[in-house]
Design a protein around this motif. Sequence first.
Motif, PDB file in Angstrom:
ATOM      1  N   UNK A 186      10.045 -11.151  -2.562  1.00  0.00           N
ATOM      2  CA  UNK A 186       9.102 -10.357  -3.355  1.00  0.00           C
ATOM      3  C   UNK A 186       7.685 -10.913  -3.206  1.00  0.00           C
ATOM      4  N   UNK A 187       7.569 -12.238  -3.277  1.00  0.00           N
ATOM      5  CA  UNK A 187       6.254 -12.869  -3.155  1.00  0.00           C
ATOM      6  C   UNK A 187       5.645 -12.622  -1.779  1.00  0.00           C
ATOM      7  N   UNK A 188       6.469 -12.695  -0.755  1.00  0.00           N
ATOM      8  CA  UNK A 188       5.988 -12.431   0.610  1.00  0.00           C
ATOM      9  C   UNK A 188       5.395 -11.026   0.699  1.00  0.00           C
ATOM     10  N   UNK A 189       6.079 -10.044   0.128  1.00  0.00           N
ATOM     11  CA  UNK A 189       5.578  -8.667   0.178  1.00  0.00           C
ATOM     12  C   UNK A 189       4.285  -8.513  -0.614  1.00  0.00           C
ATOM     13  N   UNK A 190       4.203  -9.204  -1.751  1.00  0.00           N
ATOM     14  CA  UNK A 190       3.015  -9.089  -2.594  1.00  0.00           C
ATOM     15  C   UNK A 190       1.797  -9.757  -1.973  1.00  0.00           C
ATOM     16  N   UNK A 191       2.025 -10.648  -1.023  1.00  0.00           N
ATOM     17  CA  UNK A 191       0.913 -11.355  -0.382  1.00  0.00           C
ATOM     18  C   UNK A 191       0.423 -10.652   0.882  1.00  0.00           C
TER      19      UNK A 191
ATOM     20  N   UNK B  30      -0.726  -6.566   2.473  1.00  0.00           N
ATOM     21  CA  UNK B  30      -0.982  -5.178   2.100  1.00  0.00           C
ATOM     22  C   UNK B  30       0.012  -4.257   2.803  1.00  0.00           C
ATOM     23  N   UNK B  31      -0.115  -2.978   2.551  1.00  0.00           N
ATOM     24  CA  UNK B  31       0.848  -2.013   3.089  1.00  0.00           C
ATOM     25  C   UNK B  31       0.901  -2.032   4.607  1.00  0.00           C
ATOM     26  N   UNK B  32      -0.226  -2.356   5.246  1.00  0.00           N
ATOM     27  CA  UNK B  32      -0.288  -2.386   6.705  1.00  0.00           C
ATOM     28  C   UNK B  32       0.224  -3.697   7.289  1.00  0.00           C
ATOM     29  N   UNK B  33       0.638  -4.625   6.420  1.00  0.00           N
ATOM     30  CA  UNK B  33       1.176  -5.887   6.896  1.00  0.00           C
ATOM     31  C   UNK B  33       0.159  -6.994   7.051  1.00  0.00           C
ATOM     32  N   UNK B  34      -1.077  -6.783   6.604  1.00  0.00           N
ATOM     33  CA  UNK B  34      -2.113  -7.811   6.721  1.00  0.00           C
ATOM     34  C   UNK B  34      -1.925  -8.866   5.636  1.00  0.00           C
ATOM     35  N   UNK B  35      -1.934 -10.134   6.050  1.00  0.00           N
ATOM     36  CA  UNK B  35      -1.814 -11.242   5.114  1.00  0.00           C
ATOM     37  C   UNK B  35      -3.089 -11.350   4.280  1.00  0.00           C
TER      38      UNK B  35
ATOM     39  N   UNK C  48       3.753  -6.838  10.851  1.00  0.00           N
ATOM     40  CA  UNK C  48       5.064  -6.516  10.283  1.00  0.00           C
ATOM     41  C   UNK C  48       4.832  -5.634   9.059  1.00  0.00           C
ATOM     42  N   UNK C  49       5.144  -4.352   9.197  1.00  0.00           N
ATOM     43  CA  UNK C  49       4.825  -3.376   8.166  1.00  0.00           C
ATOM     44  C   UNK C  49       6.070  -2.986   7.363  1.00  0.00           C
ATOM     45  N   UNK C  50       5.828  -2.540   6.158  1.00  0.00           N
ATOM     46  CA  UNK C  50       6.909  -2.053   5.303  1.00  0.00           C
ATOM     47  C   UNK C  50       7.552  -0.806   5.910  1.00  0.00           C
ATOM     48  N   UNK C  51       8.846  -0.753   5.833  1.00  0.00           N
ATOM     49  CA  UNK C  51       9.546   0.454   6.266  1.00  0.00           C
ATOM     50  C   UNK C  51       9.545   1.502   5.170  1.00  0.00           C
ATOM     51  N   UNK C  52       9.299   1.052   3.937  1.00  0.00           N
ATOM     52  CA  UNK C  52       9.282   1.955   2.783  1.00  0.00           C
ATOM     53  C   UNK C  52       8.381   1.328   1.728  1.00  0.00           C
TER      54      UNK C  52
ATOM     55  N   UNK D 208      -5.136  -8.477  -6.746  1.00  0.00           N
ATOM     56  CA  UNK D 208      -5.640  -7.131  -6.456  1.00  0.00           C
ATOM     57  C   UNK D 208      -4.513  -6.191  -6.041  1.00  0.00           C
ATOM     58  N   UNK D 209      -3.439  -6.739  -5.466  1.00  0.00           N
ATOM     59  CA  UNK D 209      -2.323  -5.912  -5.021  1.00  0.00           C
ATOM     60  C   UNK D 209      -1.501  -5.363  -6.184  1.00  0.00           C
ATOM     61  N   UNK D 210      -1.804  -5.794  -7.407  1.00  0.00           N
ATOM     62  CA  UNK D 210      -1.121  -5.245  -8.575  1.00  0.00           C
ATOM     63  C   UNK D 210      -1.729  -3.902  -8.993  1.00  0.00           C
ATOM     64  N   UNK D 211      -2.934  -3.627  -8.525  1.00  0.00           N
ATOM     65  CA  UNK D 211      -3.634  -2.367  -8.813  1.00  0.00           C
ATOM     66  C   UNK D 211      -3.719  -2.093 -10.317  1.00  0.00           C
ATOM     67  N   UNK D 212      -4.158  -3.109 -11.047  1.00  0.00           N
ATOM     68  CA  UNK D 212      -4.358  -2.966 -12.486  1.00  0.00           C
ATOM     69  C   UNK D 212      -5.849  -2.851 -12.776  1.00  0.00           C
ATOM     70  N   UNK D 213      -6.175  -2.253 -13.899  1.00  0.00           N
ATOM     71  CA  UNK D 213      -7.574  -2.001 -14.238  1.00  0.00           C
ATOM     72  C   UNK D 213      -8.254  -3.208 -14.867  1.00  0.00           C
TER      73      UNK D 213
END
Length: 212
Positions: free
Chosen positions: A9-14, A16-21, A123-127, A166-171
């Motif tokens: 989970x942490x790896x994915x949160x670190x 972005x959607x395009x796979x950029x660290x 390495x991009x998300x498949x979903x 920032x990846x949490x997209x909270x206000x």
Amino acid sequence: MNRLPLHQDLHLMAHNEAGKLLTHQSSLALALAGAVLTELVLAERVAVVQGRITVSDRRRTDDPVIDALLDLIPRDRDHRDVRSWFKAAAKDIYVRTRDDLVAKGVLAPVTRRRMGMLPYLRYQLTDISWAVRASSGVRSAAEGFKQPDAGCATLCGLVAVLRVEAELYLSQPSGRLVERLRAIADEHSPTVKELVHIVDTLVAEAAVAVYR
């Protein structure tokens, strides 16, 4: 869609959607080691006593990253204290975690080109739902919608350490959000507070070392 372990989970949160660290790879590696150790402590497979790590249950978990590190602790007599173990575990944990996510079908290698010429691999998300699921608990805890368990509290602290809030997209303003995430980790339990603090210290030390 099965729930992923904390370090994945942490790896994915670190990223972005395009796979950029979104942080330094060395910092993420230390945080991944912290997430794995937390998983082992919570499962009562490992204990941390006075800064030393002992293994009480060596049974396989079928997670290649967790099993590799579970083997490392009793075998490596030079890295028995928590700080040294984090550094030893961080050497290849980033690649191991990424490769396991690829094997599970969560990530897929994609070749792109810089300026239409130089190829590079991402390495991009498949979903996208994998990323949403990974961060859902942290978002709920940060907004006060749900009381976090130990795993979620750990993720909150590590997200704050890595500054990928920032990846949490909270206000919420970034500074206030980081303070909130740190407070969640600090207030949950002494174990979570200690492990997150160790990661925070090691990441800060690594950052200072770059400028020496």
